[in-house]
Motif scaffolding. Structure first.
Motif, PDB file in Angstrom:
ATOM      1  N   THR A   2       0.777  -1.107   0.028  1.00 50.97           N
ATOM      2  CA  THR A   2      -0.227  -0.156   0.085  1.00 50.97           C
ATOM      3  C   THR A   2       0.885   1.120  -0.014  1.00 50.97           C
ATOM      4  OG1 THR A   2      -0.050  -0.182   2.343  1.00 50.97           O
ATOM      5  CG2 THR A   2      -1.854  -1.185   1.157  1.00 50.97           C
ATOM      6  N   ASP A  41      -2.753  -4.708  -5.076  1.00 45.57           N
ATOM      7  CA  ASP A  41      -3.885  -4.229  -4.642  1.00 45.57           C
ATOM      8  C   ASP A  41      -4.887  -5.523  -4.084  1.00 45.57           C
ATOM      9  OD1 ASP A  41      -3.555  -1.493  -4.611  1.00 45.57           O
ATOM     10  OD2 ASP A  41      -4.718  -1.099  -6.376  1.00 45.57           O
ATOM     11  N   GLU A 100      -8.378   2.202  -6.130  1.00 44.59           N
ATOM     12  CA  GLU A 100      -7.248   3.099  -6.608  1.00 44.59           C
ATOM     13  C   GLU A 100      -7.370   3.614  -7.851  1.00 44.59           C
ATOM     14  OE1 GLU A 100      -5.570   2.738  -3.119  1.00 44.59           O
ATOM     15  OE2 GLU A 100      -4.886   4.013  -4.458  1.00 44.59           O
TER      16      GLU A 100
END
Length: 430
Positions: free
Chosen positions: A67, A203, A411
């Motif tokens: 992250t 992710d 994102e």
């Protein structure tokens, strides 16, 4: 090449550098990639403590989380021409050659496929380094293994750039001779594609420390891209590489879905335009369409799906990631077969749309806007030749192609062919 023990071909890209050692001539030549002892393509990393390549990159990545900012994920990168990196490469080759320094005094030449605006300057580690144009290196690669052709369009695809040039070939008593035709055109590379796919993998990972596994995941992107390139257009490829065991949901997509993604637009639109103009440079002589030779580390992706078949037949080697370093190693033997020069290098951009903004994953962007003017390089081995695709046109900039079934994901990523809720990590779902 009397007195020459071998030729070292180097392809320095934005993130990694590929090296090939050629020993011998003709069909008896032996070619071997020279990695850092861990990876075939060497991460551009070095530090003041003497760490180099994979070791330096993994040390820098220790403690990095998936992250973290993209700058952290690529924070290990240094310039391939930095003194520290070149010194490390010199040490590695010296050990690889049995403690013999890779210098002309010992019979070793070094040829570098120089990227646009790059410099192959010399220092005590690399005296007498010789630069080679990437498209010339690619043509050398083709000459050693490709099918016969009279007109060739060479498309050398790198991380941050793609170069396209036209060539005419004629047979002579001492072998083929190659003439450069028209203008060398520059378009986007495919680094943005790698960065976006890597982020899709990360992710899907739990927010835990992954450290060096991030570098392994970067290797997995190349494997996934190869699966897309060699598979059927509508058959799903599943991520089975590093981190597959911790992904909360599998990453699956077809080549068609990937090439319809928004991130492919800037590179593919410019690529098609550059190839069209290179075919035009060849003129009436290419009535049946030239052979379109596509190679380089950025060509691991399924590019054949975006080149219309009317432009010509597409040819790729079986290992395009090695093409430019491989071809550079042949340059001293084949340079005498080349004549003429391209009329400068210009930026090829689509008439509409844009050149693409900076790549969020790697900080790479277009060097020119949409209005940039055009102001006018015995066979052996195994390779494949396939017709360019005659299907749908190039996807538009900034949006998925028609029928992609893309949805928004975490994102702000475009995630083809998946349910939007399933693409939200469990720890982010309401």
């Amino acid at each position: 090449m009397n007195g020459v023990a071998g030729v070292i071909g180097i392809d320095p890209q934005h993130l990694r550098t590929t090296v090939v050692l050629r020993e011998g001539e003709g069909t008896a030549a032996r070619l071997a990639p020279v990695g850092d002892g861990v990876r075939r393509s060497i991460p551009n990393a070095a530090d003041a403590q003497g760490r180099w390549g994979s070791e330096a990159a993994e040390h820098r990545l220790a403690g990095v989380r998936p992250t973290d900012a993209d700058g952290e994920l690529y924070g290990w990168r240094c310039e391939a021409w930095s003194p520290e990196f070149r010194a490390g490469l010199h040490r590695r080759l010296t050990r690889y050659l049995g403690e013999v320094e890779p210098v002309p005094l010992h019979g070793y030449r070094t040829c570098v496929a120089v990227p646009p605006l790059g410099q192959a300057g010399t220092d005590p580690c690399w005296p007498e380094t010789e630069p080679v144009g990437p498209t010339d290196a690619l043509v050398c690669r083709w000459l050693t293994a490709g099918p016969d052709a009279r007109e060739v369009v060479a498309v050398a695809v790198g991380d941050t750039w793609t170069l396209t040039g036209a060539y005419r070939v004629r047979d002579t008593a001492d072998g083929p001779h190659v003439t450069r035709v028209g203008t060398l055109r520059e378009t986007e590379g495919t680094a943005a594609w790698r960065g976006t796919l890597l982020r899709r993998v990360l992710d899907r990972c739990p927010p835990a420390v992954l450290g060096q596994r991030i570098l392994s995941a970067l290797d997995g992107v190349d494997e996934f891209a190869t699966g897309l390139r060699t598979g059927d257009q509508d058959r799903q490829v599943t991520w089975s590489g590093p981190l597959a065991d911790v992904l909360y949901t599998p990453l699956k997509m077809t080549p068609r879905q990937f090439m319809a993604g928004a991130e492919t637009g800037p590179a593919t639109a410019g690529l098609v335009l550059a190839v069209q103009r290179a075919v035009r440079d060849l003129g009436a002589g290419a009535e049946e369409g030239p052979l379109i030779v596509v190679g380089g580390p950025g060509s691991l992706w399924p590019l054949r799906s975006v080149l219309p078949s009317r432009l010509g037949t597409m040819w790729q080697s079986t290992d395009p990631g090695l093409d430019l370093a491989y071809g550079a190693s042949w340059w001293p033997s084949l340079r005498g077969r080349f004549a003429g020069k391209h009329g400068g290098r210009v930026r090829a951009v689509p008439a509409v749309g844009g050149g693409g903004g900076p790549n969020a994953a790697e900080g790479l962007g277009s060097a020119a806007g949409p209005d940039s003017p055009e102001d006018g390089f015995g066979r052996a081995g195994s390779a494949s030749s396939v017709p360019a695709n005659s299907g749908p046109g190039v996807p538009g900039h900034g949006s998925p192609g028609p029928g992609s079934g893309s949805t928004g994901g975490p994102e702000g990523l475009t995630l083809p062919g998946s349910d939007s809720y399933d693409e939200i990590p469990p720890w982010r779902r309401p």
